[in-house]
Design a protein around this motif. Sequence first.
Motif, short mmCIF file in Angstrom:
data_model
loop_
_atom_site.label_atom_id
_atom_site.label_comp_id
_atom_site.label_asym_id
_atom_site.label_seq_id
_atom_site.Cartn_x
_atom_site.Cartn_y
_atom_site.Cartn_z
N VAL A 91 0.86 -1.18 0.00
CA VAL A 91 0.00 0.00 0.00
C VAL A 91 0.90 1.23 0.00
O VAL A 91 1.63 1.49 0.96
CB VAL A 91 -0.94 0.00 1.21
N ASP A 113 -9.40 -0.73 -3.07
CA ASP A 113 -8.02 -0.43 -3.44
C ASP A 113 -7.94 -0.14 -4.92
O ASP A 113 -8.58 -0.80 -5.74
CB ASP A 113 -7.10 -1.61 -3.11
N ARG A 173 -4.88 2.90 -1.38
CA ARG A 173 -6.03 2.47 -0.57
C ARG A 173 -7.03 3.60 -0.40
O ARG A 173 -6.65 4.75 -0.15
CB ARG A 173 -5.56 1.97 0.78
N ASP A 194 -3.22 1.43 8.24
CA ASP A 194 -3.97 2.30 7.32
C ASP A 194 -4.81 3.33 8.08
O ASP A 194 -4.89 4.50 7.68
CB ASP A 194 -4.88 1.46 6.43
#
Length: 305
Positions: free
Chosen positions: A159, A220, A234, A196
């Motif tokens: 990510v 995503d 993301r 995240d």
Amino acid sequence: MSRPTRQIRATLVATFTDGTVLTDHCGRLPARVITGAPVLAAARLARGLHRESDGPVPALAAINRTADGLNMLVHLGPLPATPSVPAGHRRAPYGAFLEQLGPAPAAAVRTAVRTALLGRPVADLTDGHPPGHAPTRTERTSATYTWHPATRPVPAAPVAQVWGWLLDRRGRALLILDSRGVASLPGGRPDPGEDDRTTLAREAAEEASATIGPPHLLGDQALHRPGHPLVLQRRMTAHLLSLGPSRPDPDTGETYTRLLVPASWAQLLLGWGPEGDEQATALAVGDHQVGIEEVPTQGLAQLTR
């Protein structure tokens, strides 16, 4: 002796509250050769295509001076998302329509829409730096993007960025606007060791002085760049709880303009392509007739009950 009648080619960018744009049967923006004062002629053009519309009075949103005269982009809307359109016309998703245009026409359309939605002065596309003319993050690269909602499997990849659709109780999304007029969602790169949710909360605070509720995964976006490994961007969503006083982003030193935008309109400002259409559509809740609100510099104390 009478003066020669001035002829202008006007292209109409009519947008709707569900994030679509009006095209002709060939998928192009409607255009006409019109005469007279630009703003009055543009109003006649728009009324002719939308005789039954209750939308706002059209405004001259962008102009492009060429060797053979004056071309115009005229923005009308966002109009109510009703099923009726003029004969010989249809509605297309805004992002998908932008993707089929070349970079220069797409930039001009974005300029017209952003200028009109934000109530900015007329943008002259010949000056090199009109507001909103700078390409979005998606358009600044030769990369391709593939959207994977949370309900579908996503390829294994790191990510690289976490951005958030942060919604108030009326379903409006928080956007930030930089000094070039480019809109974006709050977000950025994870710091080492961050998850995240922590990244999004930190970036929302740094870029927009925003406090948010617990984030949830929306999906995503897989970023494919020639010669680079696959990475994920993301997208998360969270309740927007409050907005404090504006302050500079510690990463860029820029103090962003903050906007609360109906989620279905957000893509009109972001211009992220079909993957942006999917995200905005999934979040298009609340009162779509509520306009764009610029957050005061001192912030808003509470946004939820």
